[in-house]
Design an enzyme around this catalytic site. Structure first.
Site, short mmCIF file in Angstrom:
data_model
loop_
_atom_site.label_atom_id
_atom_site.label_comp_id
_atom_site.label_asym_id
_atom_site.label_seq_id
_atom_site.Cartn_x
_atom_site.Cartn_y
_atom_site.Cartn_z
N LEU A 120 0.84 -1.20 0.00
CA LEU A 120 0.00 0.00 0.00
C LEU A 120 0.87 1.25 0.00
O LEU A 120 1.84 1.34 0.76
CB LEU A 120 -0.92 0.02 1.22
CG LEU A 120 -2.26 -0.73 1.09
CD1 LEU A 120 -2.04 -2.22 0.88
CD2 LEU A 120 -3.13 -0.49 2.31
N GLY B 208 2.41 -9.27 6.43
CA GLY B 208 2.58 -8.47 7.64
C GLY B 208 2.58 -7.00 7.26
O GLY B 208 2.89 -6.63 6.12
N GLY B 209 2.23 -6.15 8.22
CA GLY B 209 2.16 -4.73 7.90
C GLY B 209 1.15 -4.48 6.81
O GLY B 209 0.01 -4.94 6.87
N ASP B 210 1.57 -3.75 5.78
CA ASP B 210 0.66 -3.42 4.68
C ASP B 210 1.06 -4.13 3.39
O ASP B 210 0.79 -3.64 2.29
CB ASP B 210 0.62 -1.91 4.46
CG ASP B 210 1.99 -1.35 4.08
OD1 ASP B 210 3.01 -1.99 4.43
OD2 ASP B 210 2.06 -0.27 3.45
N GLN B 211 1.70 -5.28 3.50
CA GLN B 211 2.13 -6.02 2.32
C GLN B 211 1.29 -7.28 2.14
O GLN B 211 1.07 -8.04 3.09
CB GLN B 211 3.61 -6.41 2.42
CG GLN B 211 4.55 -5.24 2.17
CD GLN B 211 5.98 -5.70 1.95
OE1 GLN B 211 6.35 -6.82 2.26
NE2 GLN B 211 6.79 -4.80 1.42
#
Length: 255
Positions: free
Chosen positions: A103, A143-146
């Protein structure tokens, strides 16, 4: 009745049933009781085994599923990729590819609207990614925005590019997050197994897709790039330059 001296009348009981019939009836009652006990035991064991299998299934799901989005997690994606690559080798064809989705400016949204809004955004993006999938495709959150889309049915780079454009169009429409209309774009890196400079090892395939994604993000975001070997060279050169600058700063070599 017959009178007995000192005791008065005494009743005499006469056994009419033959002894064999009594034994048979006793054996039947014992067999029925044992059968009922065994049946109850089997039902309890069966229920216990069923509950254990369900618990094991839930545990396996927890180990490979991202709890926030319901997509595969990194471990689940690695397993899915390995199965696809093994099938590819057995079939003699090279059709496995990954599309790594990152993102753009997610940190800004997360920090301005809060973590709960960020989680809501991630779930919405995951749902839109899931809507693009076809048979043979799987989606994961690293994980995170991936996110990653893994496909074992890609005919080549052109088919992967078509899928990337479909993902861009699916994610592009505005979302209402925390009662605010939010526009989000993504950068997509594509890596295909078996092509020049591409690996058929899951971790290296993901690393190649990550390098392509960073090239797409460096180009302004909201686009896709297909991995090229030069991207890894550029990344290595940037890392070497970064380390050299840090060493020079620590050594006081700048004037």
């Amino acid at each position: 009745t017959a009178p007995i001296a000192g005791l008065g009348p005494v009743a005499a009981v006469r056994v009419c049933e033959p002894l064999l019939e009594v034994l048979q009836a006793t054996a039947l009652v014992a067999a029925l009781s044992l059968g009922a006990t065994l049946l109850t035991w089997l039902l309890v064991v069966r229920r216990s085994v069923g509950a254990l299998r369900k618990a094991e299934g839930r545990l396996r799901s927890i180990n490979v599923i991202d709890p926030l989005t319901g997509l595969l997690n990194r471990a689940g994606l690695r397993q899915r990729l390995q199965r696809g690559l093994d099938g590819e080798r057995n079939a003699g064809s090279r059709r496995v590819g990954v599309l790594l989705i990152d993102l753009d400016r997610f940190r800004l949204i997360n920090e301005s609207l809060g973590q709960r809004a960020g989680d809501q955004l991630l779930r919405a993006v995951a749902a839109r990614i899931r809507g693009v999938l076809h048979g043979g495709d799987a989606a994961a959150r690293l994980g995170g925005d991936q996110f990653v889309v893994c496909s074992s049915t890609l005919a080549g780079p052109q088919a992967a590019a078509v899928m990337a454009r479909n993902l861009l169009r699916a994610i592009e429409p505005a979302l209402v997050i925390a009662e605010r209309q939010t526009q989000v774009s993504v950068s997509i890196g594509i890596a295909l197994a078996g092509a020049d400079g591409h690996s058929d090892v899951p971790d290296q395939l993901l690393a190649n897709a990550d390098a392509a994604m960073r090239a797409a993000k460096a180009g302004g975001g909201g686009r896709h790039r297909i991995f090229e070997a030069s991207m890894i060279v550029n990344t290595q050169q940037q890392l070497e330059l970064d380390m050299a600058l840090r060493r020079a700063l620590q050594a006081g070599e700048f004037e």
